[in-house]
Design a protein around this motif. Structure first.
Motif, PDB file in Angstrom:
ATOM      1  N   ASP A 203       0.765  -1.508   0.601  1.00 39.69           N
ATOM      2  CA  ASP A 203      -0.155  -0.003  -0.010  1.00 39.69           C
ATOM      3  C   ASP A 203       0.665   1.111  -0.130  1.00 39.69           C
ATOM      4  OD1 ASP A 203      -2.274  -1.435  -0.204  1.00 39.69           O
ATOM      5  OD2 ASP A 203      -2.545  -1.422   2.157  1.00 39.69           O
ATOM      6  N   PHE A 204       2.180   1.213   0.653  1.00 37.02           N
ATOM      7  CA  PHE A 204       2.507   2.419   0.762  1.00 37.02           C
ATOM      8  C   PHE A 204       3.474   2.434  -0.628  1.00 37.02           C
ATOM      9  CE2 PHE A 204       7.084   3.803   1.417  1.00 37.02           C
ATOM     10  CZ  PHE A 204       6.974   5.267   2.131  1.00 37.02           C
ATOM     11  N   MET A 205       3.939   1.964  -1.156  1.00 35.63           N
ATOM     12  CA  MET A 205       4.713   1.801  -2.987  1.00 35.63           C
ATOM     13  C   MET A 205       4.111   2.883  -3.658  1.00 35.63           C
ATOM     14  SD  MET A 205       7.429   0.577  -2.749  1.00 35.63           S
ATOM     15  CE  MET A 205       8.096   0.603  -4.329  1.00 35.63           C
ATOM     16  N   TYR A 206       2.170   1.383  -3.128  1.00 33.68           N
ATOM     17  CA  TYR A 206       1.698   2.437  -4.153  1.00 33.68           C
ATOM     18  C   TYR A 206       0.983   4.042  -4.132  1.00 33.68           C
ATOM     19  CZ  TYR A 206      -3.179   2.574  -6.899  1.00 33.68           C
ATOM     20  OH  TYR A 206      -3.891   2.745  -7.968  1.00 33.68           O
ATOM     21  N   ARG A 207       1.074   3.931  -2.718  1.00 32.97           N
ATOM     22  CA  ARG A 207       0.732   5.662  -2.346  1.00 32.97           C
ATOM     23  C   ARG A 207       1.438   6.276  -2.176  1.00 32.97           C
ATOM     24  NH1 ARG A 207      -0.994   4.121   3.058  1.00 32.97           N
ATOM     25  NH2 ARG A 207       1.132   4.859   2.702  1.00 32.97           N
ATOM     26  N   THR A 208       2.903   6.278  -2.503  1.00 33.94           N
ATOM     27  CA  THR A 208       4.210   7.006  -2.839  1.00 33.94           C
ATOM     28  C   THR A 208       4.529   6.832  -3.717  1.00 33.94           C
ATOM     29  OG1 THR A 208       5.545   5.504  -1.664  1.00 33.94           O
ATOM     30  CG2 THR A 208       4.566   7.408  -0.064  1.00 33.94           C
ATOM     31  N   MET A 209       4.924   5.739  -4.658  1.00 34.95           N
ATOM     32  CA  MET A 209       5.936   5.158  -6.370  1.00 34.95           C
ATOM     33  C   MET A 209       4.731   5.069  -6.939  1.00 34.95           C
ATOM     34  SD  MET A 209       8.698   6.313  -4.548  1.00 34.95           S
ATOM     35  CE  MET A 209       9.684   5.686  -6.112  1.00 34.95           C
ATOM     36  N   ASN A 210       3.919   5.568  -7.512  1.00 29.35           N
ATOM     37  CA  ASN A 210       3.219   4.658  -7.756  1.00 29.35           C
ATOM     38  C   ASN A 210       3.748   2.252  -8.680  1.00 29.35           C
ATOM     39  OD1 ASN A 210      -0.130   4.917  -9.163  1.00 29.35           O
ATOM     40  ND2 ASN A 210       1.311   6.001 -11.323  1.00 29.35           N
ATOM     41  N   GLN A 211       3.642   2.223  -7.129  1.00 28.98           N
ATOM     42  CA  GLN A 211       4.288   0.909  -8.153  1.00 28.98           C
ATOM     43  C   GLN A 211       3.472  -0.502  -7.268  1.00 28.98           C
ATOM     44  OE1 GLN A 211       8.448   0.717  -7.577  1.00 28.98           O
ATOM     45  NE2 GLN A 211       9.073   2.091  -8.447  1.00 28.98           N
ATOM     46  N   ALA A 212       3.299  -1.431  -7.449  1.00 33.19           N
ATOM     47  CA  ALA A 212       2.381  -2.300  -6.705  1.00 33.19           C
ATOM     48  C   ALA A 212       2.759  -2.689  -5.590  1.00 33.19           C
ATOM     49  CB  ALA A 212       1.734  -3.767  -8.010  1.00 33.19           C
ATOM     50  N   PHE A 213       4.421  -3.794  -5.631  1.00 32.92           N
ATOM     51  CA  PHE A 213       5.080  -4.106  -4.615  1.00 32.92           C
ATOM     52  C   PHE A 213       6.533  -3.049  -5.125  1.00 32.92           C
ATOM     53  CE2 PHE A 213       5.250  -6.898  -7.876  1.00 32.92           C
ATOM     54  CZ  PHE A 213       5.910  -7.271  -8.570  1.00 32.92           C
ATOM     55  N   ASP A 214       7.299  -3.711  -4.029  1.00 32.17           N
ATOM     56  CA  ASP A 214       8.819  -3.276  -3.918  1.00 32.17           C
ATOM     57  C   ASP A 214       9.937  -4.133  -4.642  1.00 32.17           C
ATOM     58  OD1 ASP A 214      10.924  -2.357  -3.612  1.00 32.17           O
ATOM     59  OD2 ASP A 214      11.507  -2.387  -1.455  1.00 32.17           O
ATOM     60  N   ALA A 215       9.898  -4.616  -5.529  1.00 27.82           N
ATOM     61  CA  ALA A 215      10.526  -6.110  -6.713  1.00 27.82           C
ATOM     62  C   ALA A 215      11.528  -6.383  -5.822  1.00 27.82           C
ATOM     63  CB  ALA A 215      10.516  -5.771  -8.077  1.00 27.82           C
ATOM     64  N   GLU A 216      11.782  -7.301  -5.503  1.00 23.89           N
ATOM     65  CA  GLU A 216      13.277  -7.964  -4.779  1.00 23.89           C
ATOM     66  C   GLU A 216      13.660  -7.831  -3.612  1.00 23.89           C
ATOM     67  OE1 GLU A 216      15.745  -9.140  -7.574  1.00 23.89           O
ATOM     68  OE2 GLU A 216      15.154  -9.853  -8.873  1.00 23.89           O
ATOM     69  N   GLY A 217      13.116  -6.385  -3.262  1.00 15.35           N
ATOM     70  CA  GLY A 217      13.238  -5.358  -1.506  1.00 15.35           C
ATOM     71  C   GLY A 217      14.184  -4.247  -1.962  1.00 15.35           C
ATOM     72  N   LYS A 218      14.240  -4.133  -3.722  1.00 21.17           N
ATOM     73  CA  LYS A 218      15.692  -3.777  -3.857  1.00 21.17           C
ATOM     74  C   LYS A 218      15.546  -2.325  -3.300  1.00 21.17           C
ATOM     75  CE  LYS A 218      16.199  -5.946  -8.702  1.00 21.17           C
ATOM     76  NZ  LYS A 218      16.900  -5.739 -10.351  1.00 21.17           N
ATOM     77  N   PHE A 219      13.924  -1.083  -3.291  1.00 22.83           N
ATOM     78  CA  PHE A 219      13.908   0.048  -2.993  1.00 22.83           C
ATOM     79  C   PHE A 219      14.657  -0.202  -1.589  1.00 22.83           C
ATOM     80  CE2 PHE A 219      11.057   3.856  -1.874  1.00 22.83           C
ATOM     81  CZ  PHE A 219      12.406   4.928  -3.436  1.00 22.83           C
ATOM     82  N   ALA A 220      13.940  -0.821  -0.536  1.00 23.24           N
ATOM     83  CA  ALA A 220      13.890  -0.808   0.787  1.00 23.24           C
ATOM     84  C   ALA A 220      15.515  -0.850   1.110  1.00 23.24           C
ATOM     85  CB  ALA A 220      12.999  -2.225   1.375  1.00 23.24           C
ATOM     86  N   ALA A 221      16.107  -1.839   0.183  1.00 20.04           N
ATOM     87  CA  ALA A 221      17.102  -1.853   0.044  1.00 20.04           C
ATOM     88  C   ALA A 221      18.615  -0.477   0.417  1.00 20.04           C
ATOM     89  CB  ALA A 221      18.103  -2.552  -0.738  1.00 20.04           C
ATOM     90  N   LEU A 222      17.616   0.873  -0.263  1.00 20.92           N
ATOM     91  CA  LEU A 222      18.422   1.897  -0.248  1.00 20.92           C
ATOM     92  C   LEU A 222      18.228   3.029   0.873  1.00 20.92           C
ATOM     93  CD1 LEU A 222      17.380   2.907  -4.184  1.00 20.92           C
ATOM     94  CD2 LEU A 222      19.603   1.804  -3.435  1.00 20.92           C
ATOM     95  N   GLY A 223      17.111   1.796   1.173  1.00 23.81           N
ATOM     96  CA  GLY A 223      16.494   2.873   2.531  1.00 23.81           C
ATOM     97  C   GLY A 223      16.803   2.805   4.161  1.00 23.81           C
ATOM     98  N   LYS A 224      16.872   3.327   5.657  1.00 24.78           N
ATOM     99  CA  LYS A 224      17.238   4.012   6.462  1.00 24.78           C
ATOM    100  C   LYS A 224      16.081   3.362   7.804  1.00 24.78           C
ATOM    101  CE  LYS A 224      19.520   5.843  10.208  1.00 24.78           C
ATOM    102  NZ  LYS A 224      19.095   5.808  11.279  1.00 24.78           N
ATOM    103  N   VAL A 225      16.274   1.895   8.960  1.00 22.81           N
ATOM    104  CA  VAL A 225      15.136   1.598   9.427  1.00 22.81           C
ATOM    105  C   VAL A 225      14.903   2.231  10.533  1.00 22.81           C
ATOM    106  CG1 VAL A 225      13.984  -0.477  10.769  1.00 22.81           C
ATOM    107  CG2 VAL A 225      15.379  -0.565   8.938  1.00 22.81           C
ATOM    108  N   ASP A 226      13.490   2.844  11.081  1.00 23.47           N
ATOM    109  CA  ASP A 226      12.924   3.654  12.026  1.00 23.47           C
ATOM    110  C   ASP A 226      13.151   2.850  12.653  1.00 23.47           C
ATOM    111  OD1 ASP A 226      12.225   5.471  14.814  1.00 23.47           O
ATOM    112  OD2 ASP A 226      11.362   6.621  12.792  1.00 23.47           O
ATOM    113  N   GLU A 227      14.279   2.214  14.279  1.00 23.41           N
ATOM    114  CA  GLU A 227      14.009   0.876  14.911  1.00 23.41           C
ATOM    115  C   GLU A 227      12.692   1.734  16.284  1.00 23.41           C
ATOM    116  OE1 GLU A 227      14.950  -2.269  14.286  1.00 23.41           O
ATOM    117  OE2 GLU A 227      16.077  -2.166  13.518  1.00 23.41           O
TER     118      GLU A 227
END
Length: 367
Positions: A203-227
């Protein structure tokens, strides 16, 4: 005695009918056969969505007012076509298949009212395909006070036992929601939902990037986790509740990340799914030695890495690496459940659905 069982599954995504063949005695799987798929047309999907909205007011499980009767005919025909195409493609004859496991299409699931409704006319399907059909798997469990779900854990146990590895083993299915099956030898089988799967992230990927999902997690791999955000989200009462427990896809939809860069949001939500899965560990009898991941989340390499980071020394691997057909597992499971139902073996247990005692189920329709 080994049976050739054909399992059919039409899930909540309303995308189509999965078909899968296995050889089984209802306790172990001797061989995996081929699988197939029959997509629903846009018109069929629209009809099923209408049926879902009308089913909300169903007074009893065998009522088929209005659009529900039409939807039931469409579901039955789609399954008959799926079986006919599968048999033709694999050059088989109907008499080579001992039993078909037919789940039907769930249109209402209200275990608190002891009501679960799956549409699909099993006697008509049996006549059309000339093979005995086992159906109505969930009704006995719900009537006895169980949740009527999940029903795949008993099949997960058969798959893990064939690996001949030391337990405990957790099979994790990451769909819209994540759920686990905990297997430790023959005696311990526990199942429950663990929290969000791909739903929040998709839902987040669709809202922010207009993508159905994060293919292979490549986009998340670029980000920083808010623990800190994850730690706060894990304070919700659901995560401390012992199994069995279950969720709806949208139960965590109210959680908001705030104004964050999209890559950080994707990283945080991916890590949240992994953290929620790992959060079940203290609620299990023993710490799992291995985790086997199936469902769409198994293709998200960042999610697999984040899960590895949170489960200590246990192994984490995708189901496909073990030769399991991840996309066919649910259809295979209903072939397996049909074989168990034929033999009067339990399909659900107190620690999988909350039913008071192990329950068999299923009703047979003959051609």
């Amino acid at each position: 005695m080994m049976l050739t069982a054909l399992g059919l599954m039409s899930g909540t995504s309303l995308d189509g009918v999965d078909v899968a063949l296995i050889e089984t005695d209802g306790k172990q799987v001797k061989a995996f056969g081929p699988s197939g798929y029959r997509p629903y047309s846009p018109a069929e999907r629209s009809l099923l969505r209408q049926a879902l909205s009308e089913a909300v007011h169903l007074p009893q499980r065998d009522a088929r007012p209005g659009i529900l009767a039409e939807a039931e005919r469409a579901v039955t025909l789609a399954h008959a076509e799926a079986v006919a195409a599968f048999v033709a493609q694999n050059r088989m004859k109907p008499e080579e298949i001992d039993i078909v496991g037919f789940h039907g299409q769930t249109v209402l699931h209200r275990p608190e009212r002891r009501l679960t409704v799956q549409i699909g006319d099993a006697p008509a399907l049996a006549r059309a395909i000339h093979i005995p059909v086992m159906h109505d798997f969930r009704a006995a469990d719900v009537a006895a006070g169980g949740q009527g779900a999940p029903f795949v854990p008993v099949y997960h146990r058969a798959l893990t036992q064939a690996l001949e590895r030391e337990g405990p083993i957790c099979v994790v299915n990451i769909g819209g929601v994540s759920n686990i099956t905990y297997v430790d030898g023959n005696d311990t089988l526990i199942a429950c939902d663990t929290g969000p799967g791909n739903a929040l992230l998709d839902d987040f990927m669709y809202r922010t990037m207009n993508q159905a999902f994060d293919a292979e997690g490549k986009f998340a791999a670029l980000g920083k986790v808010d623990e800190a955000w994850i730690a706060q989200a894990l304070e919700l009462p659901f995560f401390a509740s012992p199994p069995p427990k279950s969720l709806d896809r949208n139960d965590f939809a109210a959680l908001r990340l705030g104004d964050v860069p999209p890559a950080d949001g994707a990283a945080t939500l991916t890590a949240f799914t992994a953290a929620a899965i790992a959060r079940i560990i203290p609620l299990l009898p023993r710490r799992p030695r291995s985790w086997i991941v199936c469902g769409g989340g198994a293709r998200n390499l960042t999610m697999l890495r984040m899960l590895r980071e949170r489960v200590g020394s246990a192994t984490v691997e995708a189901a496909e690496t073990l030769g399991w057909a991840s996309d066919a597992i649910e259809a295979q499971a209903f072939g397996f459940l049909a074989a168990r139902g034929l033999k009067g073996l339990p399909l659900s247990y107190p620690a999988t659905t909350g039913v008071p005692m192990p329950m068999t189920g299923g009703v047979i329709a003959r051609p």
